[in-house]
Motif scaffolding. Structure first.
Motif, PDB file in Angstrom:
ATOM      1  N   LEU A 140      32.871  73.417 -32.799  1.00 20.96           N
ATOM      2  CA  LEU A 140      32.809  71.930 -32.932  1.00 20.96           C
ATOM      3  C   LEU A 140      34.410  71.104 -32.925  1.00 20.96           C
ATOM      4  CD1 LEU A 140      31.395  69.632 -33.018  1.00 20.96           C
ATOM      5  CD2 LEU A 140      30.917  69.392 -34.950  1.00 20.96           C
ATOM      6  N   LEU A 141      35.680  72.170 -33.703  1.00 25.58           N
ATOM      7  CA  LEU A 141      36.866  70.841 -34.160  1.00 25.58           C
ATOM      8  C   LEU A 141      37.429  71.476 -31.725  1.00 25.58           C
ATOM      9  CD1 LEU A 141      38.121  72.240 -37.343  1.00 25.58           C
ATOM     10  CD2 LEU A 141      37.495  69.797 -36.036  1.00 25.58           C
ATOM     11  N   ILE A 142      36.828  72.801 -31.890  1.00 29.80           N
ATOM     12  CA  ILE A 142      37.134  73.347 -30.235  1.00 29.80           C
ATOM     13  C   ILE A 142      36.042  72.385 -29.233  1.00 29.80           C
ATOM     14  CG2 ILE A 142      37.587  74.988 -28.934  1.00 29.80           C
ATOM     15  CD1 ILE A 142      38.279  77.171 -30.512  1.00 29.80           C
ATOM     16  N   GLY A 143      35.760  71.481 -28.837  1.00 28.70           N
ATOM     17  CA  GLY A 143      34.747  71.594 -28.313  1.00 28.70           C
ATOM     18  C   GLY A 143      34.896  69.521 -28.205  1.00 28.70           C
ATOM     19  N   VAL A 144      35.042  68.902 -29.291  1.00 25.02           N
ATOM     20  CA  VAL A 144      34.856  67.766 -29.422  1.00 25.02           C
ATOM     21  C   VAL A 144      36.689  67.433 -29.015  1.00 25.02           C
ATOM     22  CG1 VAL A 144      34.752  65.787 -30.607  1.00 25.02           C
ATOM     23  CG2 VAL A 144      33.058  67.291 -30.890  1.00 25.02           C
ATOM     24  N   GLY A 145      37.550  68.482 -30.082  1.00 18.99           N
ATOM     25  CA  GLY A 145      38.744  68.246 -29.230  1.00 18.99           C
ATOM     26  C   GLY A 145      39.584  68.676 -28.246  1.00 18.99           C
ATOM     27  N   GLY A 146      38.710  69.775 -28.129  1.00 23.81           N
ATOM     28  CA  GLY A 146      39.301  69.847 -26.373  1.00 23.81           C
ATOM     29  C   GLY A 146      38.839  68.929 -25.763  1.00 23.81           C
ATOM     30  N   LEU A 147      37.757  68.175 -25.356  1.00 20.70           N
ATOM     31  CA  LEU A 147      37.042  67.054 -25.118  1.00 20.70           C
ATOM     32  C   LEU A 147      37.957  65.753 -24.696  1.00 20.70           C
ATOM     33  CD1 LEU A 147      34.735  66.132 -22.445  1.00 20.70           C
ATOM     34  CD2 LEU A 147      33.189  65.609 -25.210  1.00 20.70           C
ATOM     35  N   LEU A 148      38.450  64.905 -26.268  1.00 23.26           N
ATOM     36  CA  LEU A 148      38.895  63.798 -26.325  1.00 23.26           C
ATOM     37  C   LEU A 148      40.443  64.456 -25.849  1.00 23.26           C
ATOM     38  CD1 LEU A 148      38.438  63.216 -30.123  1.00 23.26           C
ATOM     39  CD2 LEU A 148      37.245  61.690 -27.535  1.00 23.26           C
ATOM     40  N   THR A 149      40.978  65.913 -25.426  1.00 24.77           N
ATOM     41  CA  THR A 149      42.086  65.975 -25.458  1.00 24.77           C
ATOM     42  C   THR A 149      41.667  65.572 -23.872  1.00 24.77           C
ATOM     43  OG1 THR A 149      42.559  67.603 -26.703  1.00 24.77           O
ATOM     44  CG2 THR A 149      44.244  67.619 -24.929  1.00 24.77           C
ATOM     45  N   LEU A 150      41.111  66.588 -22.787  1.00 21.60           N
ATOM     46  CA  LEU A 150      40.316  66.500 -21.548  1.00 21.60           C
ATOM     47  C   LEU A 150      40.776  64.982 -20.731  1.00 21.60           C
ATOM     48  CD1 LEU A 150      40.851  68.095 -19.176  1.00 21.60           C
ATOM     49  CD2 LEU A 150      37.889  68.157 -19.244  1.00 21.60           C
ATOM     50  N   ILE A 151      39.540  64.231 -21.615  1.00 23.55           N
ATOM     51  CA  ILE A 151      39.402  63.193 -21.630  1.00 23.55           C
ATOM     52  C   ILE A 151      40.818  62.225 -21.464  1.00 23.55           C
ATOM     53  CG2 ILE A 151      38.742  60.375 -21.780  1.00 23.55           C
ATOM     54  CD1 ILE A 151      36.452  62.468 -23.059  1.00 23.55           C
ATOM     55  N   ALA A 152      41.855  62.167 -21.908  1.00 25.90           N
ATOM     56  CA  ALA A 152      43.404  61.836 -22.620  1.00 25.90           C
ATOM     57  C   ALA A 152      43.883  62.335 -21.370  1.00 25.90           C
ATOM     58  CB  ALA A 152      43.956  62.404 -23.518  1.00 25.90           C
ATOM     59  N   ALA A 153      44.028  63.505 -20.758  1.00 26.26           N
ATOM     60  CA  ALA A 153      44.485  64.225 -19.793  1.00 26.26           C
ATOM     61  C   ALA A 153      44.771  63.349 -18.140  1.00 26.26           C
ATOM     62  CB  ALA A 153      45.044  65.479 -19.847  1.00 26.26           C
ATOM     63  N   LEU A 154      43.135  63.211 -18.299  1.00 23.66           N
ATOM     64  CA  LEU A 154      42.948  62.457 -17.049  1.00 23.66           C
ATOM     65  C   LEU A 154      42.992  60.958 -17.199  1.00 23.66           C
ATOM     66  CD1 LEU A 154      39.420  64.424 -16.504  1.00 23.66           C
ATOM     67  CD2 LEU A 154      41.354  64.625 -15.104  1.00 23.66           C
ATOM     68  N   THR A 155      42.842  60.423 -18.161  1.00 27.20           N
ATOM     69  CA  THR A 155      42.854  58.453 -18.712  1.00 27.20           C
ATOM     70  C   THR A 155      44.823  58.946 -18.134  1.00 27.20           C
ATOM     71  OG1 THR A 155      40.926  58.588 -19.525  1.00 27.20           O
ATOM     72  CG2 THR A 155      43.444  56.877 -19.779  1.00 27.20           C
ATOM     73  N   PHE A 156      45.626  60.036 -18.632  1.00 23.70           N
ATOM     74  CA  PHE A 156      46.728  59.503 -18.220  1.00 23.70           C
ATOM     75  C   PHE A 156      47.524  59.486 -16.859  1.00 23.70           C
ATOM     76  CE2 PHE A 156      51.743  60.557 -18.187  1.00 23.70           C
ATOM     77  CZ  PHE A 156      52.369  59.990 -18.907  1.00 23.70           C
ATOM     78  N   LEU A 157      46.948  60.941 -16.065  1.00 29.37           N
ATOM     79  CA  LEU A 157      47.109  61.094 -14.881  1.00 29.37           C
ATOM     80  C   LEU A 157      46.680  60.193 -13.955  1.00 29.37           C
ATOM     81  CD1 LEU A 157      46.741  65.141 -15.730  1.00 29.37           C
ATOM     82  CD2 LEU A 157      48.928  63.799 -14.788  1.00 29.37           C
ATOM     83  N   PHE A 158      45.686  59.603 -14.505  1.00 27.53           N
ATOM     84  CA  PHE A 158      44.515  58.674 -13.073  1.00 27.53           C
ATOM     85  C   PHE A 158      43.768  57.880 -13.929  1.00 27.53           C
ATOM     86  CE2 PHE A 158      44.389  63.542 -12.121  1.00 27.53           C
ATOM     87  CZ  PHE A 158      45.170  63.577 -10.931  1.00 27.53           C
ATOM     88  N   PRO A 159      44.694  56.867 -14.679  1.00 24.55           N
ATOM     89  CA  PRO A 159      44.007  55.162 -15.144  1.00 24.55           C
ATOM     90  C   PRO A 159      42.798  54.900 -14.415  1.00 24.55           C
ATOM     91  CG  PRO A 159      46.260  55.227 -14.229  1.00 24.55           C
ATOM     92  CD  PRO A 159      45.868  56.373 -14.622  1.00 24.55           C
ATOM     93  N   GLY A 160      42.914  54.464 -13.840  1.00 25.70           N
ATOM     94  CA  GLY A 160      42.269  54.385 -12.751  1.00 25.70           C
ATOM     95  C   GLY A 160      40.491  54.566 -12.991  1.00 25.70           C
ATOM     96  N   PHE A 161      40.435  56.102 -13.300  1.00 25.51           N
ATOM     97  CA  PHE A 161      39.229  56.410 -12.623  1.00 25.51           C
ATOM     98  C   PHE A 161      37.714  55.513 -15.218  1.00 25.51           C
ATOM     99  CE2 PHE A 161      39.817  59.068 -16.926  1.00 25.51           C
ATOM    100  CZ  PHE A 161      38.803  59.187 -17.557  1.00 25.51           C
TER     101      PHE A 161
END
Length: 272
Positions: free
Chosen positions: A152-173
């Motif tokens: 659960l830590l890997i799944g949710v932590g990984g998802l939040l990290t992925l969303i964060a990385a996409l938001t930083f690189l492409f805030p328009g999404f």
């Protein structure tokens, strides 16, 4: 007899005390008084609910710097060191990318700049130094996480990290689908906090030890109630029918559950 665990060096303790001061300043500014970010923060944040939400994250992070001041072993604070360095790096990168939006030359800006410029090299250096020292000390008793919690830590932590990385690189999404108005700067600043929470969870999984994860749990526990409290203060600015809002709250409810599960145990062992 070989000592159990690696002592925390005095310079790191001193810096953590400085971090507490930075955190208190941020909480008093946009946590308590988000409507006046134009004068009490590094840049004017609109709408007010966005400032309040960033303030909520500052509220949740306060224990991450306060509790290590009471801890004795490096192994029990290690879980939060590199996530904090990464978070500060993201905020510093956002600062340079949106320099023209900041209130450069003001006191709050200089506090902001120092609070994100200095921690990454300090935390990375502290991590490397303590890890080298750790070889001279016995490994504390191991209290592994249940396999389901690790996943659960890997799944949710990984998802939040992925969303964060996409938001930083492409805030328009994220901007068109968010429950209130975002700008590229506020989106990227928010991504820093998502990276902080996500990588903290991932590091807890990597440590795979309840005692060594315990001091990081207050942030996980507090994030949902702090966000709800701040959003309700300015509820008229929130689109409560937005599905992204409820997906985010569900994710943070799972984050809180993980924190509560890990917090249940021996706090004396985590601090000693």
């Amino acid at each position: 007899m070989t000592p159990q665990g690696t002592p925390i060096a005095v310079p790191l303790r001193a810096w953590l005390a400085v971090e507490v001061l930075f955190g208190v300043g941020a909480v008093l500014a946009i946590g308590r008084d988000p409507a006046n970010s134009a004068t009490n923060f590094a840049w004017p944040i609109n709408p007010t609910v966005m400032a309040a939400v960033l303030g909520a994250f500052y509220i949740t992070s306060a224990p991450l710097f306060l509790l290590p001041l009471l801890a004795k072993r490096w192994e029990n604070i290690r879980v939060m060191i590199l996530p904090a360095a990464l978070f500060c790096t993201v905020q510093m990168a956002a600062t340079f990318l949106h320099w023209d939006k900041f209130s450069v030359g003001t006191g709050p800006f200089y506090v902001w700049f120092a609070s994100y410029l200095l921690p990454p090299p300090i935390f990375v250096a502290a991590y490397l130094w303590h890890q080298r020292q750790a070889g001279s000390y016995a490994t504390p008793d191991h209290d592994p996480l249940p396999a389901w919690l690790n996943r659960l830590l890997i799944g949710v932590g990984g998802l939040l990290t992925l969303i964060a990385a996409l938001t930083f690189l492409f805030p328009g999404f994220l901007i068109p689908i968010f429950p209130w108005q975002l700008t590229p700067l506020t989106a990227r600043s928010l991504s820093g906090w998502l990276i902080a929470v996500g990588t903290l969870m991932l590091w807890m999984s990597r440590e795979n030890d309840r005692t060594r994860a315990r001091l990081g749990t207050p942030m996980l526990i507090l994030v949902l109630p702090a966000l709800l409290m701040q959003m309700l203060r300015f509820s008229e600015q929130v689109n409560w029918g937005n599905p992204v809002l409820w997906i985010g709250l569900l994710l943070f409810a799972i984050v809180g559950f993980c924190g509560l599960y890990l917090a249940n145990g021996g706090w004396r062992e985590a601090l000693n």
